[in-house]
Design a protein around this motif. Sequence first.
Motif, PDB file in Angstrom:
ATOM      1  N   MET A  73       0.847  -1.163   0.000  1.00 42.96           N
ATOM      2  CA  MET A  73       0.000   0.000   0.000  1.00 42.96           C
ATOM      3  C   MET A  73       0.898   1.233   0.000  1.00 42.96           C
ATOM      4  SD  MET A  73      -2.825   1.205   2.800  1.00 42.96           S
ATOM      5  CE  MET A  73      -4.087   0.151   2.140  1.00 42.96           C
ATOM      6  N   LEU A  74       0.449   2.295  -0.650  1.00 41.90           N
ATOM      7  CA  LEU A  74       1.193   3.545  -0.682  1.00 41.90           C
ATOM      8  C   LEU A  74       0.787   4.445   0.481  1.00 41.90           C
ATOM      9  CD1 LEU A  74       0.973   4.321  -4.506  1.00 41.90           C
ATOM     10  CD2 LEU A  74       2.907   3.349  -3.246  1.00 41.90           C
ATOM     11  N   LEU A  75       1.750   5.208   0.995  1.00 39.67           N
ATOM     12  CA  LEU A  75       1.441   6.132   2.083  1.00 39.67           C
ATOM     13  C   LEU A  75       0.328   7.091   1.690  1.00 39.67           C
ATOM     14  CD1 LEU A  75       4.997   7.091   3.437  1.00 39.67           C
ATOM     15  CD2 LEU A  75       3.380   5.458   4.409  1.00 39.67           C
ATOM     16  N   THR A  76       0.378   7.609   0.458  1.00 41.66           N
ATOM     17  CA  THR A  76      -0.641   8.575   0.034  1.00 41.66           C
ATOM     18  C   THR A  76      -2.037   7.964  -0.020  1.00 41.66           C
ATOM     19  OG1 THR A  76      -0.114   8.149  -2.290  1.00 41.66           O
ATOM     20  CG2 THR A  76       0.964  10.047  -1.243  1.00 41.66           C
ATOM     21  N   GLN A  77      -2.129   6.647  -0.193  1.00 42.61           N
ATOM     22  CA  GLN A  77      -3.431   5.986  -0.186  1.00 42.61           C
ATOM     23  C   GLN A  77      -4.018   5.920   1.219  1.00 42.61           C
ATOM     24  OE1 GLN A  77      -2.173   2.268  -1.969  1.00 42.61           O
ATOM     25  NE2 GLN A  77      -3.113   2.825  -3.930  1.00 42.61           N
ATOM     26  N   ALA A  78      -3.166   5.907   2.224  1.00 38.24           N
ATOM     27  CA  ALA A  78      -3.629   5.815   3.608  1.00 38.24           C
ATOM     28  C   ALA A  78      -3.922   7.186   4.222  1.00 38.24           C
ATOM     29  CB  ALA A  78      -2.599   5.080   4.454  1.00 38.24           C
ATOM     30  N   LEU A  79      -3.402   8.245   3.620  1.00 33.85           N
ATOM     31  CA  LEU A  79      -3.683   9.591   4.133  1.00 33.85           C
ATOM     32  C   LEU A  79      -5.183   9.854   4.104  1.00 33.85           C
ATOM     33  CD1 LEU A  79      -0.902  11.768   2.493  1.00 33.85           C
ATOM     34  CD2 LEU A  79      -1.151  11.244   4.921  1.00 33.85           C
ATOM     35  N   GLY A  80      -5.696  10.426   5.168  1.00 35.80           N
ATOM     36  CA  GLY A  80      -7.113  10.759   5.238  1.00 35.80           C
ATOM     37  C   GLY A  80      -8.008   9.620   5.704  1.00 35.80           C
ATOM     38  N   ARG A  81      -7.459   8.422   5.868  1.00 34.89           N
ATOM     39  CA  ARG A  81      -8.293   7.303   6.346  1.00 34.89           C
ATOM     40  C   ARG A  81      -8.654   7.493   7.809  1.00 34.89           C
ATOM     41  NH1 ARG A  81      -6.398   1.945   3.267  1.00 34.89           N
ATOM     42  NH2 ARG A  81      -6.794   2.854   1.249  1.00 34.89           N
ATOM     43  N   ARG A  82      -9.855   7.059   8.133  1.00 37.17           N
ATOM     44  CA  ARG A  82     -10.298   7.084   9.531  1.00 37.17           C
ATOM     45  C   ARG A  82      -9.467   6.100  10.339  1.00 37.17           C
ATOM     46  NH1 ARG A  82     -15.049   9.608  10.709  1.00 37.17           N
ATOM     47  NH2 ARG A  82     -16.339  10.142   8.927  1.00 37.17           N
ATOM     48  N   VAL A  83      -9.187   6.474  11.568  1.00 40.47           N
ATOM     49  CA  VAL A  83      -8.489   5.610  12.515  1.00 40.47           C
ATOM     50  C   VAL A  83      -9.532   5.191  13.549  1.00 40.47           C
ATOM     51  CG1 VAL A  83      -6.622   5.440  14.191  1.00 40.47           C
ATOM     52  CG2 VAL A  83      -6.320   6.805  12.107  1.00 40.47           C
ATOM     53  N   VAL A  84      -9.812   3.889  13.600  1.00 45.29           N
ATOM     54  CA  VAL A  84     -10.906   3.363  14.412  1.00 45.29           C
ATOM     55  C   VAL A  84     -10.368   2.391  15.459  1.00 45.29           C
ATOM     56  CG1 VAL A  84     -13.078   2.051  14.324  1.00 45.29           C
ATOM     57  CG2 VAL A  84     -12.482   3.604  12.443  1.00 45.29           C
ATOM     58  N   ALA A  85     -10.828   2.570  16.704  1.00 44.52           N
ATOM     59  CA  ALA A  85     -10.434   1.672  17.790  1.00 44.52           C
ATOM     60  C   ALA A  85     -11.190   0.360  17.660  1.00 44.52           C
ATOM     61  CB  ALA A  85     -10.725   2.315  19.136  1.00 44.52           C
ATOM     62  N   ASP A 132     -10.628   0.519   4.090  1.00 34.20           N
ATOM     63  CA  ASP A 132     -11.486   1.645   4.444  1.00 34.20           C
ATOM     64  C   ASP A 132     -11.098   2.359   5.723  1.00 34.20           C
ATOM     65  OD1 ASP A 132     -13.315   1.290   2.231  1.00 34.20           O
ATOM     66  OD2 ASP A 132     -13.938  -0.544   3.263  1.00 34.20           O
ATOM     67  N   ALA A 133     -10.314   1.716   6.585  1.00 31.48           N
ATOM     68  CA  ALA A 133      -9.956   2.326   7.867  1.00 31.48           C
ATOM     69  C   ALA A 133      -8.674   1.714   8.410  1.00 31.48           C
ATOM     70  CB  ALA A 133     -11.088   2.121   8.882  1.00 31.48           C
ATOM     71  N   VAL A 134      -8.049   2.460   9.298  1.00 31.29           N
ATOM     72  CA  VAL A 134      -6.897   1.970  10.050  1.00 31.29           C
ATOM     73  C   VAL A 134      -7.451   1.480  11.384  1.00 31.29           C
ATOM     74  CG1 VAL A 134      -4.695   2.572  11.107  1.00 31.29           C
ATOM     75  CG2 VAL A 134      -5.379   3.654   8.957  1.00 31.29           C
ATOM     76  N   MET A 135      -7.241   0.217  11.667  1.00 32.38           N
ATOM     77  CA  MET A 135      -7.765  -0.376  12.896  1.00 32.38           C
ATOM     78  C   MET A 135      -6.664  -0.396  13.951  1.00 32.38           C
ATOM     79  SD  MET A 135     -10.755  -0.752  11.774  1.00 32.38           S
ATOM     80  CE  MET A 135     -11.510  -1.483  13.207  1.00 32.38           C
ATOM     81  N   VAL A 136      -6.969   0.186  15.124  1.00 30.93           N
ATOM     82  CA  VAL A 136      -5.961   0.323  16.170  1.00 30.93           C
ATOM     83  C   VAL A 136      -6.513  -0.115  17.519  1.00 30.93           C
ATOM     84  CG1 VAL A 136      -4.871   2.272  14.987  1.00 30.93           C
ATOM     85  CG2 VAL A 136      -6.564   2.710  16.763  1.00 30.93           C
ATOM     86  N   LEU A 137      -5.586  -0.408  18.413  1.00 30.42           N
ATOM     87  CA  LEU A 137      -5.936  -0.622  19.816  1.00 30.42           C
ATOM     88  C   LEU A 137      -5.967   0.766  20.450  1.00 30.42           C
ATOM     89  CD1 LEU A 137      -3.502  -3.557  20.575  1.00 30.42           C
ATOM     90  CD2 LEU A 137      -5.942  -3.701  20.083  1.00 30.42           C
ATOM     91  N   SER A 138      -7.055   1.124  21.108  1.00 29.23           N
ATOM     92  CA  SER A 138      -7.136   2.448  21.709  1.00 29.23           C
ATOM     93  C   SER A 138      -6.179   2.527  22.884  1.00 29.23           C
ATOM     94  CB  SER A 138      -8.558   2.752  22.165  1.00 29.23           C
ATOM     95  OG  SER A 138      -8.906   1.940  23.259  1.00 29.23           O
ATOM     96  N   PRO A 139      -5.668   3.715  23.199  1.00 28.64           N
ATOM     97  CA  PRO A 139      -4.789   3.854  24.353  1.00 28.64           C
ATOM     98  C   PRO A 139      -5.476   3.392  25.632  1.00 28.64           C
ATOM     99  CG  PRO A 139      -4.703   5.824  23.007  1.00 28.64           C
ATOM    100  CD  PRO A 139      -5.793   4.951  22.445  1.00 28.64           C
ATOM    101  N   GLU A 140      -6.764   3.651  25.749  1.00 30.71           N
ATOM    102  CA  GLU A 140      -7.500   3.262  26.942  1.00 30.71           C
ATOM    103  C   GLU A 140      -7.582   1.736  27.062  1.00 30.71           C
ATOM    104  OE1 GLU A 140      -8.639   5.510  24.653  1.00 30.71           O
ATOM    105  OE2 GLU A 140      -8.126   7.264  25.838  1.00 30.71           O
TER     106      GLU A 140
END
Length: 170
Positions: free
Chosen positions: A1-13, A61-69
Motif C-alpha cells: 500500500m502507498l502512504l498517500t493511499q492511507a492519508l485521510g483514512r479514519r483511525v478506528v479503535a 477503508d480504515a486503520v484499525m488500532v488498539l485504543s490507548p485506553e
Amino acid sequence: MLLTQALGRRVVAVDDASTLGTVSGFVVRPDGPQLAALRLRRPGGRSSVLSWARVRTVGADAVMVLSPEAAGKTSGDAVEEAGGPGLSRHAVRHGEVLGKRVLTDLGEDVGEVTDAEFDPGSGALLSVLVAGRTLDADTMTGLGSYALVVRAGAGQPPGSGGDPPDADGG
C-alpha cells in the motif's frame, strides 16, 4: 500500500469502534525502513501521534488500532512511546518522508519523495518513490530534518554510472 493511499483514512479503535481521528502523516524510524507512528488529525483539529505498535492493520477503508485506553494508557502515554525504545522527540518530529529531499551518501541530490510503499500489517517500508524512480527502502541509511539519505547508486541499473567507482578507478 502507498502512504498517500492511507492519508485521510479514519483511525478506528477495535475495542469500541470509536473514531480517533484521520491519518495526516507518518513517522518513519531514522535507523531503518519501518513506520514508527501515525500522525493523526483528531476531532476538533487537534493533532497527535499514535505509536505503530497500536496499529492492528491498515485496511481498505480504515486503520484499525488498539485504543490507548484499551491498553491501559492515556493519550499522552501513546505520544510518549510513539517511536518505541530509542526514538527521540527529534526523530518523531522530523520522521516524515513524504516531500523530503533525498540525498545519496555521496552528497548527490536524487529528488524529492513523492510516495512510499509499506506493508499495511507490519508497517515495514518497502520502497520509496523519488523522481519517477522506485528505490528499495533497504537502501536508506538515515533520515533527519533535512533529508532522507540513501546509498549511492540506489534505484539505478548496474553500470549506469550511479555506482561509486572501484578503488582502481573503474
